[in-house]
Design an enzyme around this catalytic site. Sequence first.
Site, PDB file in Angstrom:
ATOM      1  N   VAL A 166       0.803  -1.228   0.000  1.00 44.13           N
ATOM      2  CA  VAL A 166       0.000   0.000   0.000  1.00 44.13           C
ATOM      3  C   VAL A 166       0.837   1.280   0.000  1.00 44.13           C
ATOM      4  CG1 VAL A 166      -1.990  -1.145   1.029  1.00 44.13           C
ATOM      5  CG2 VAL A 166      -0.292  -0.060   2.523  1.00 44.13           C
ATOM      6  N   GLU A 167       2.153   1.157   0.023  1.00 44.99           N
ATOM      7  CA  GLU A 167       3.036   2.308  -0.164  1.00 44.99           C
ATOM      8  C   GLU A 167       4.336   1.835  -0.786  1.00 44.99           C
ATOM      9  OE1 GLU A 167       3.910   5.044   3.012  1.00 44.99           O
ATOM     10  OE2 GLU A 167       1.918   4.822   3.899  1.00 44.99           O
TER      11      GLU A 167
END
Length: 474
Positions: free
Chosen positions: A371-372
């Site tokens: 997610v990042e």
Amino acid sequence: MSVFPEGFLWGGALAANQSEGAYREGGKGLTTVDTIPHGANRLPVKLGLEKRFTLRDDEFYPSHEAIDFYHRYREDIALMAEMGFTVFRTSIAWARLYPNGDELTPNPDGIAFYKAVFEECRKYNIEPLVTLCHFDVPMHLVREYGSWRNRKMVEFFTRYARTCFEAFDGLVKYWLTFNEINIMLHSPYSGAGLVFEEGENPEWVKYQAAHHELIASALATQIAHEVNPNNQVGCMLAGGNFYPYSCKPEDVWAALEKDRENLFFIDVQARGAYPAWTGRMFREKGIAIEILPGDEEILKHTVDFVSFSYYASRCASAEMNAGNTSAANVVKSLKNPWIEASEWGWGIDPLGLRITMNMMYDRYQKPLFLVENGLGARDEFDANGEINDDYRISYLREHIRAMGEAVADGIPLLGYTSWGCIDLVAASTGEMSKRYGFVYVDRDDQGNGTLDRVRKKSFWWYKKVIASNGADLE
């Protein structure tokens, strides 16, 4: 052919406190991030070494206006849709729904704002992935209760979480409880609103606060499943393995201990119990955390998937100390001589992503979600008024390739949201000049600029990646 499965979620990520601005509009309360200045005083405040409960006139606070996503979300989501996003990770500012944090009823203006954001996503068939707490605790909870050192925070957070699950039911299916939960150990104020009193054991305070967050996360997971059995709840780790600096056994042990420290929270959230090694660690650090009857049962409400950020791997040795570790990140690491580093000193290690993913799936046996991931860099316009950010494309290409190798290794991966898909305020430094996005935002480190959005070369490249489901990375 693409190695990524059909229905793989491609998109990008922002955080409320780094993008929304409008820090007191719509009834929003003040949060911890709103009190962290840009400049020389930033780090002492983030680390909880300097109490900063009120704003000062002589300092600039980047979160107050950020990139004005609060007023420009329709324009920004349209840009995401143009790239082909099927997922958009963002966060809810707790203090927009509960300005003080301890109210019994939520602020309807806050609910209306996020409902409009999620409906805008749905208009383009973009799946929202929503973090409940992304480094922003209402300041009232810090001043009145000491933030997460206080058990009452569990009640406040679970009330807030239930509000979110009920208000946005049918709009949001994917949830994360706490962003990079392990950062609490390294940056206590920005991570969890913690500041320390003279004479107390900071390690004890941090791990007691950690216990309260873990209880709150488990209860939120239980509530999410009660509200809607289709809800999917994940935990979120600041990821990246520690490599031993050498094959000296003491260095291997040091790296193992650093990995354990990093993974402690996820061990609990994904496995449902404290790992065995914590008993000795707590004894040796002089820690005796308060665990109430029933807590062990609560912790058994484990997450559905494990999400994580990955920017760089790390290095550890038995001789690590403040004098020989990199100042580039709050998670300390020795400089790895075998890899290059970004302009801000973060190691660039795509293979490290595959290593991290294999390690985590071996450990947890739950689907992963990256997610990042991204490269902070200075972007300049060329003579044609364009930003040719080939350095960013190169970084992302190699990391997506490594991610694909991990999928080919057999790891179930739900999706990929690159960090700062639109330029935002850097959490580490408070700078705008440390840019991550596919979309340039006209704003400088002092808060000047038009806030106009400009597509970079990487915008068109990522659009092609998504359209090909990761098969075309050239």
